[in-house]
Design a protein around this motif. Structure first.
Motif, mmCIF file in Angstrom:
data_model
loop_
_atom_site.group_PDB
_atom_site.id
_atom_site.type_symbol
_atom_site.label_atom_id
_atom_site.label_comp_id
_atom_site.label_asym_id
_atom_site.label_seq_id
_atom_site.Cartn_x
_atom_site.Cartn_y
_atom_site.Cartn_z
ATOM 1 N N GLU A 150 0.954 -1.195 -0.008
ATOM 2 C CA GLU A 150 -0.042 0.048 0.038
ATOM 3 C C GLU A 150 0.984 1.318 0.077
ATOM 4 O OE1 GLU A 150 -2.175 3.426 0.549
ATOM 5 O OE2 GLU A 150 -1.095 2.611 2.299
ATOM 6 N N ARG A 151 0.851 2.168 -0.977
ATOM 7 C CA ARG A 151 1.673 3.131 -1.446
ATOM 8 C C ARG A 151 1.954 3.914 -0.009
ATOM 9 N NH1 ARG A 151 -1.813 7.418 -4.861
ATOM 10 N NH2 ARG A 151 -3.226 8.203 -3.359
ATOM 11 N N ARG A 152 1.128 4.130 0.938
ATOM 12 C CA ARG A 152 1.646 5.084 1.971
ATOM 13 C C ARG A 152 1.949 4.520 3.186
ATOM 14 N NH1 ARG A 152 -3.257 9.851 2.556
ATOM 15 N NH2 ARG A 152 -3.769 9.880 0.392
ATOM 16 N N VAL A 190 8.513 9.683 1.699
ATOM 17 C CA VAL A 190 8.394 8.729 0.590
ATOM 18 C C VAL A 190 7.806 9.785 -0.422
ATOM 19 C CG1 VAL A 190 6.890 6.687 -0.002
ATOM 20 C CG2 VAL A 190 7.941 6.895 2.147
ATOM 21 N N LEU A 191 8.173 9.164 -1.792
ATOM 22 C CA LEU A 191 7.453 10.220 -2.602
ATOM 23 C C LEU A 191 6.516 9.235 -3.531
ATOM 24 C CD1 LEU A 191 7.926 12.873 -4.097
ATOM 25 C CD2 LEU A 191 9.275 11.639 -5.961
ATOM 26 N N VAL A 192 5.269 9.736 -3.536
ATOM 27 C CA VAL A 192 4.141 8.959 -3.909
ATOM 28 C C VAL A 192 3.461 9.780 -5.029
ATOM 29 C CG1 VAL A 192 3.942 7.619 -1.978
ATOM 30 C CG2 VAL A 192 2.448 9.735 -2.103
ATOM 31 N N GLN A 199 3.791 13.812 -4.754
ATOM 32 C CA GLN A 199 3.727 14.491 -3.236
ATOM 33 C C GLN A 199 4.706 13.593 -2.438
ATOM 34 O OE1 GLN A 199 0.046 14.979 -1.749
ATOM 35 N NE2 GLN A 199 0.690 15.141 0.453
ATOM 36 N N GLU A 200 5.483 14.370 -1.684
ATOM 37 C CA GLU A 200 6.361 13.864 -0.515
ATOM 38 C C GLU A 200 5.811 13.698 0.673
ATOM 39 O OE1 GLU A 200 10.550 14.443 1.794
ATOM 40 O OE2 GLU A 200 10.223 15.647 -0.064
ATOM 41 N N ALA A 209 16.275 14.387 -0.588
ATOM 42 C CA ALA A 209 16.525 14.730 -1.944
ATOM 43 C C ALA A 209 15.618 13.928 -2.801
ATOM 44 C CB ALA A 209 17.900 14.140 -2.284
ATOM 45 N N LEU A 210 14.264 13.780 -2.355
ATOM 46 C CA LEU A 210 13.415 12.745 -3.138
ATOM 47 C C LEU A 210 12.945 13.577 -4.258
ATOM 48 C CD1 LEU A 210 11.132 10.923 -0.397
ATOM 49 C CD2 LEU A 210 12.833 10.107 -2.123
#
Length: 251
Positions: A150-152, A190-192, A199-200, A209-210
């Protein structure tokens, strides 16, 4: 083959780099970039030059040999070694250098000549003795610290013990260096993708540095990116000397 690396402030290491993505790293706060790519079809100078120039990066070739490429781009120095990732780690160790930013993205995971994933315990057991304190660690997958897909909630913080307890690779042995199990991987962000925008999601206090790495997501099919800070425990002097000496051999 003895290599004299340029004086620098911050070193970035990118294993299994391919020629398509190294231009992205020039945005990072590093001035020396060491990369490795064993597959010759992915490490041709003409391909690197075309990729950099296509994305508006000037390139100046310093030296091209069967073993490596050495060039400059935007006043930053790049070395690409045509060899196994561990051999390049050995070069970094032999030179007495520390790694300030590690990029474990699109490493191939045993494709194209790789024999191991760079985000699993066996390879990390060789990387961590070369990590600078507070090393930035950017990845798109790191199984022992993934909670779910799950992405988050894909990534979490954890310790080196999480990697030690994960199933070891059948192909690649773990380093015999005495690594402290309390080395910490602290998730910072996390960059999603949220709708059509990236959005970071922030999880730590350190800057990441995402956003500088978002081209991996936009142009190269990477589904998610995470950045950790590697916190090293205080080592006794004899342990530091042991890790610095190691058992490195360069062909």
């Amino acid at each position: 083959m003895d290599i004299s690396f340029e004086p620098h402030q911050r070193l970035c290491y990118y294993p299994s780099c391919h020629h398509q993505t190294p231009w992205i790293l020039l945005n990072l706060d590093c001035d020396l970039f060491i990369m490795s790519e064993k597959a010759r079809q992915f490490s041709r100078w003409e391909s690197f030059r075309a990729s950099f120039e296509r994305h508006g990066r000037s390139v100046e070739l310093i030296e091209k040999t069967p073993q490596y490429l050495h060039f400059r781009s935007d006043s930053k120095t790049v070395w690409v070694f045509r060899e196994d990732n561990r051999e390049t780690l050995a070069r970094i160790a032999t030179a007495g250098l520390k790694i300030h930013h590690f990029v474990g993205i699109r490493d191939g995971c045993m494709d194209g000549g790789n024999h191991e994933c760079v985000n699993e315990g066996p390879f990390l057991s060789h990387l961590l003795p070369l990590a600078a304190d507070d090393m930035q660690y950017t990845t798109d997958h790191v199984e022992p610290l993934q909670m779910s897909w799950e992405r988050r909630r894909k990534f979490r913080s954890g310790s080196w013990l999480d990697f030690c307890m994960s199933e070891p690779s059948r192909r690649a042995p773990v380093s015999n260096a005495r690594l402290r199990e309390d080395i910490r991987f602290e998730l910072q962000g996390v960059l999603v993708k949220m709708g059509e925008a990236l959005q970071e999601l922030r999880f730590g206090e350190e800057m990441t540095a995402l956003r500088k790495m978002q081209a991996f997501r936009r142009a190269h099919g990477v589904g998610i990116l995470a950045e950790y800070r590697v916190r090293l425990p205080d080592l006794h002097r004899e342990e530091e000397l042991f890790l610095a000496a190691g058992n490195w051999r360069v062909r």
